[in-house]
Write a protein that holds these residues in place. Structure first.
Motif, PDB file in Angstrom:
ATOM      1  N   THR A   1      -5.096 -42.300 107.312  1.00  0.00           N
ATOM      2  CA  THR A   1      -3.832 -43.186 106.947  1.00  0.00           C
ATOM      3  C   THR A   1      -3.548 -43.500 105.664  1.00  0.00           C
ATOM      4  O   THR A   1      -2.451 -44.285 105.560  1.00  0.00           O
ATOM      5  CB  THR A   1      -3.545 -44.260 108.395  1.00  0.00           C
ATOM      6  N   ARG A   2      -4.439 -43.833 104.975  1.00  0.00           N
ATOM      7  CA  ARG A   2      -4.527 -44.457 103.917  1.00  0.00           C
ATOM      8  C   ARG A   2      -3.868 -43.613 102.657  1.00  0.00           C
ATOM      9  O   ARG A   2      -3.712 -42.387 102.798  1.00  0.00           O
ATOM     10  CB  ARG A   2      -5.993 -44.702 103.224  1.00  0.00           C
ATOM     11  N   ARG A   3      -3.419 -44.399 101.705  1.00  0.00           N
ATOM     12  CA  ARG A   3      -2.829 -43.906 100.543  1.00  0.00           C
ATOM     13  C   ARG A   3      -3.738 -43.147  99.511  1.00  0.00           C
ATOM     14  O   ARG A   3      -3.218 -42.628  98.574  1.00  0.00           O
ATOM     15  CB  ARG A   3      -1.827 -45.035  99.809  1.00  0.00           C
ATOM     16  N   GLY A   4      -4.939 -43.424  99.643  1.00  0.00           N
ATOM     17  CA  GLY A   4      -6.161 -43.049  99.088  1.00  0.00           C
ATOM     18  C   GLY A   4      -7.383 -43.768  99.301  1.00  0.00           C
ATOM     19  O   GLY A   4      -7.295 -44.802 100.125  1.00  0.00           O
ATOM     20  N   TYR A   5      -8.498 -43.447  98.973  1.00  0.00           N
ATOM     21  CA  TYR A   5      -9.765 -43.872  99.084  1.00  0.00           C
ATOM     22  C   TYR A   5     -10.653 -44.043  97.889  1.00  0.00           C
ATOM     23  O   TYR A   5     -10.584 -43.063  97.119  1.00  0.00           O
ATOM     24  CB  TYR A   5     -10.605 -42.702  99.988  1.00  0.00           C
ATOM     25  N   ALA A   6     -11.257 -45.096  97.995  1.00  0.00           N
ATOM     26  CA  ALA A   6     -12.125 -45.548  96.758  1.00  0.00           C
ATOM     27  C   ALA A   6     -13.140 -44.428  96.394  1.00  0.00           C
ATOM     28  O   ALA A   6     -13.569 -44.282  95.338  1.00  0.00           O
ATOM     29  CB  ALA A   6     -12.576 -46.997  96.940  1.00  0.00           C
ATOM     30  N   SER A   7     -13.774 -43.819  97.434  1.00  0.00           N
ATOM     31  CA  SER A   7     -14.760 -43.112  97.200  1.00  0.00           C
ATOM     32  C   SER A   7     -14.194 -41.836  96.387  1.00  0.00           C
ATOM     33  O   SER A   7     -14.899 -41.160  95.621  1.00  0.00           O
ATOM     34  CB  SER A   7     -15.368 -42.600  98.729  1.00  0.00           C
ATOM     35  N   ASP A   8     -13.051 -41.298  96.730  1.00  0.00           N
ATOM     36  CA  ASP A   8     -12.457 -40.430  95.972  1.00  0.00           C
ATOM     37  C   ASP A   8     -12.167 -40.667  94.631  1.00  0.00           C
ATOM     38  O   ASP A   8     -12.643 -39.895  93.575  1.00  0.00           O
ATOM     39  CB  ASP A   8     -10.949 -39.697  96.680  1.00  0.00           C
ATOM     40  N   ARG A   9     -11.507 -41.944  94.194  1.00  0.00           N
ATOM     41  CA  ARG A   9     -11.272 -42.339  92.943  1.00  0.00           C
ATOM     42  C   ARG A   9     -12.494 -42.488  91.937  1.00  0.00           C
ATOM     43  O   ARG A   9     -12.329 -42.322  91.031  1.00  0.00           O
ATOM     44  CB  ARG A   9     -10.457 -43.507  92.937  1.00  0.00           C
ATOM     45  N   GLN A  10     -13.464 -42.810  92.647  1.00  0.00           N
ATOM     46  CA  GLN A  10     -14.912 -43.140  91.731  1.00  0.00           C
ATOM     47  C   GLN A  10     -15.266 -41.785  91.294  1.00  0.00           C
ATOM     48  O   GLN A  10     -16.272 -41.808  90.598  1.00  0.00           O
ATOM     49  CB  GLN A  10     -15.717 -43.933  92.636  1.00  0.00           C
ATOM     50  N   GLY A  11     -15.126 -40.554  92.219  1.00  0.00           N
ATOM     51  CA  GLY A  11     -15.833 -39.202  91.840  1.00  0.00           C
ATOM     52  C   GLY A  11     -15.172 -38.562  90.691  1.00  0.00           C
ATOM     53  O   GLY A  11     -14.198 -38.672  90.187  1.00  0.00           O
ATOM     54  N   ALA A  12     -15.985 -37.723  90.069  1.00  0.00           N
ATOM     55  CA  ALA A  12     -15.825 -36.903  88.952  1.00  0.00           C
ATOM     56  C   ALA A  12     -14.590 -35.947  89.211  1.00  0.00           C
ATOM     57  O   ALA A  12     -13.840 -35.496  88.445  1.00  0.00           O
ATOM     58  CB  ALA A  12     -17.086 -36.152  88.364  1.00  0.00           C
ATOM     59  N   ARG A  13     -14.582 -35.403  90.464  1.00  0.00           N
ATOM     60  CA  ARG A  13     -13.635 -34.190  90.827  1.00  0.00           C
ATOM     61  C   ARG A  13     -11.982 -35.056  90.952  1.00  0.00           C
ATOM     62  O   ARG A  13     -11.197 -34.423  90.359  1.00  0.00           O
ATOM     63  CB  ARG A  13     -13.702 -33.793  92.448  1.00  0.00           C
ATOM     64  N   PHE A  14     -11.996 -36.336  91.203  1.00  0.00           N
ATOM     65  CA  PHE A  14     -10.821 -37.157  91.128  1.00  0.00           C
ATOM     66  C   PHE A  14     -10.402 -37.332  89.673  1.00  0.00           C
ATOM     67  O   PHE A  14      -9.307 -37.025  89.326  1.00  0.00           O
ATOM     68  CB  PHE A  14     -10.851 -38.347  91.875  1.00  0.00           C
ATOM     69  N   GLN A  15     -11.487 -37.514  88.951  1.00  0.00           N
ATOM     70  CA  GLN A  15     -10.939 -37.933  87.595  1.00  0.00           C
ATOM     71  C   GLN A  15     -10.639 -36.581  87.032  1.00  0.00           C
ATOM     72  O   GLN A  15      -9.628 -36.791  86.119  1.00  0.00           O
ATOM     73  CB  GLN A  15     -12.294 -38.535  86.662  1.00  0.00           C
TER      74      GLN A  15
ATOM     75  N   ASP B   1      -1.265 -40.161  94.160  1.00  0.00           N
ATOM     76  CA  ASP B   1      -2.378 -39.563  93.541  1.00  0.00           C
ATOM     77  C   ASP B   1      -3.318 -39.109  94.445  1.00  0.00           C
ATOM     78  O   ASP B   1      -4.212 -38.180  94.441  1.00  0.00           O
ATOM     79  CB  ASP B   1      -2.894 -40.185  92.377  1.00  0.00           C
ATOM     80  N   GLY B   2      -4.059 -40.155  95.496  1.00  0.00           N
ATOM     81  CA  GLY B   2      -4.968 -39.908  96.294  1.00  0.00           C
ATOM     82  C   GLY B   2      -4.638 -38.841  97.212  1.00  0.00           C
ATOM     83  O   GLY B   2      -5.383 -38.072  97.811  1.00  0.00           O
ATOM     84  N   GLN B   3      -3.309 -38.976  97.764  1.00  0.00           N
ATOM     85  CA  GLN B   3      -2.996 -37.927  98.636  1.00  0.00           C
ATOM     86  C   GLN B   3      -2.704 -36.639  98.066  1.00  0.00           C
ATOM     87  O   GLN B   3      -3.117 -35.651  98.853  1.00  0.00           O
ATOM     88  CB  GLN B   3      -1.630 -38.441  99.256  1.00  0.00           C
ATOM     89  N   ARG B   4      -2.245 -36.436  96.883  1.00  0.00           N
ATOM     90  CA  ARG B   4      -2.192 -35.095  96.357  1.00  0.00           C
ATOM     91  C   ARG B   4      -3.638 -34.623  96.005  1.00  0.00           C
ATOM     92  O   ARG B   4      -3.887 -33.537  96.245  1.00  0.00           O
ATOM     93  CB  ARG B   4      -1.641 -35.251  94.915  1.00  0.00           C
ATOM     94  N   PHE B   5      -4.747 -35.319  95.819  1.00  0.00           N
ATOM     95  CA  PHE B   5      -6.015 -35.057  95.497  1.00  0.00           C
ATOM     96  C   PHE B   5      -6.597 -34.482  96.828  1.00  0.00           C
ATOM     97  O   PHE B   5      -7.347 -33.309  96.898  1.00  0.00           O
ATOM     98  CB  PHE B   5      -6.651 -36.158  95.105  1.00  0.00           C
ATOM     99  N   LEU B   6      -6.300 -35.090  97.969  1.00  0.00           N
ATOM    100  CA  LEU B   6      -6.923 -34.716  99.330  1.00  0.00           C
ATOM    101  C   LEU B   6      -6.279 -33.340  99.394  1.00  0.00           C
ATOM    102  O   LEU B   6      -6.828 -32.557  99.973  1.00  0.00           O
ATOM    103  CB  LEU B   6      -6.482 -35.782 100.509  1.00  0.00           C
ATOM    104  N   MET B   7      -4.858 -33.373  99.245  1.00  0.00           N
ATOM    105  CA  MET B   7      -4.353 -31.849  99.689  1.00  0.00           C
ATOM    106  C   MET B   7      -4.677 -30.801  98.808  1.00  0.00           C
ATOM    107  O   MET B   7      -5.361 -29.642  99.168  1.00  0.00           O
ATOM    108  CB  MET B   7      -2.893 -31.999  99.523  1.00  0.00           C
ATOM    109  N   ALA B   8      -5.375 -31.031  97.517  1.00  0.00           N
ATOM    110  CA  ALA B   8      -5.765 -30.413  96.429  1.00  0.00           C
ATOM    111  C   ALA B   8      -7.067 -29.865  96.992  1.00  0.00           C
ATOM    112  O   ALA B   8      -7.591 -28.555  96.556  1.00  0.00           O
ATOM    113  CB  ALA B   8      -5.684 -30.726  95.061  1.00  0.00           C
TER     114      ALA B   8
END
Length: 177
Positions: free
Chosen positions: A25-39, A81-88
């Motif tokens: 349900t979240r708009r993003g996750y801190a664990s994703d944002r902290q990762g190299a793949r997200f960056q 951005d977090g949701q787009r990353f999850l879809m990607a």
């Protein structure tokens, strides 16, 4: 029920027999944002599938035994951005055997879905995720109350037929960016 670290329930991902369902349900996750793949994604680099990632290995093994992983991700319009990353990144999970679908937040609200994340194992074990304002998982709650488990089953059953396959939604989102 008291909160426990997520690591204390990871055995459930290998032990469930039939189904493991996640509502995100979240708009993003801190664990994703902290990762190299997200960056890298934020710099325009598409995330590559990771078939040997332990998650994908487990999904393949469970799928081979007849078990099923699925999830519904609630997204905003337009997606964050977090949701787009999850879809990607979903393609790699899907290749491993997970069925990931997307539902708009408007539809989720219309369906009165919970506004919190959970895992539901074999329609009988509910793990409620507790996530703080920074999108960091602070712990999980193993719920054994039959009424709450039933409510999670009903949420899953309401969300699933209304959700679209991630690849379809991601193709539309990518073409609009």
């Amino acid at each position: 029920m008291p909160l426990v670290p997520f690591e204390e329930i990871t055995h459930l991902f290998g032990q469930f027999e039939h189904t493991a369902f996640r509502l995100e349900t979240r708009r993003g996750y801190a664990s994703d944002r902290q990762g190299a793949r997200f960056q890298a994604f934020m710099r325009g680099i598409d995330p590559q599938p990771e078939p040997e990632h332990p998650w994908n290995v487990n999904v393949r093994e469970k799928a081979a035994s007849g078990a099923r992983f699925s999830r519904v991700r609630i997204i905003d319009e337009p997606p964050t951005d977090g949701q787009r990353f999850l879809m990607a990144t979903a393609a790699g999970n899907v290749q491993a055997g997970e069925d990931i679908r997307v539902l708009t937040r408007t539809d989720a609200e219309r369906l009165s879905l919970p506004d919190w994340d959970f895992w539901l194992f074999d329609s009988r074990t509910l793990v409620r995720m507790h996530i703080d304002a920074t999108d960091t998982t602070i712990g999980v709650e193993l719920v054994d109350d039959p009424a709450q488990v039933l409510a999670a089953c009903r949420a899953r059953d309401a969300a699933w037929p209304m959700a679209a396959p991630t690849a379809e939604v991601w193709a539309q989102v990518r073409s609009s960016v």
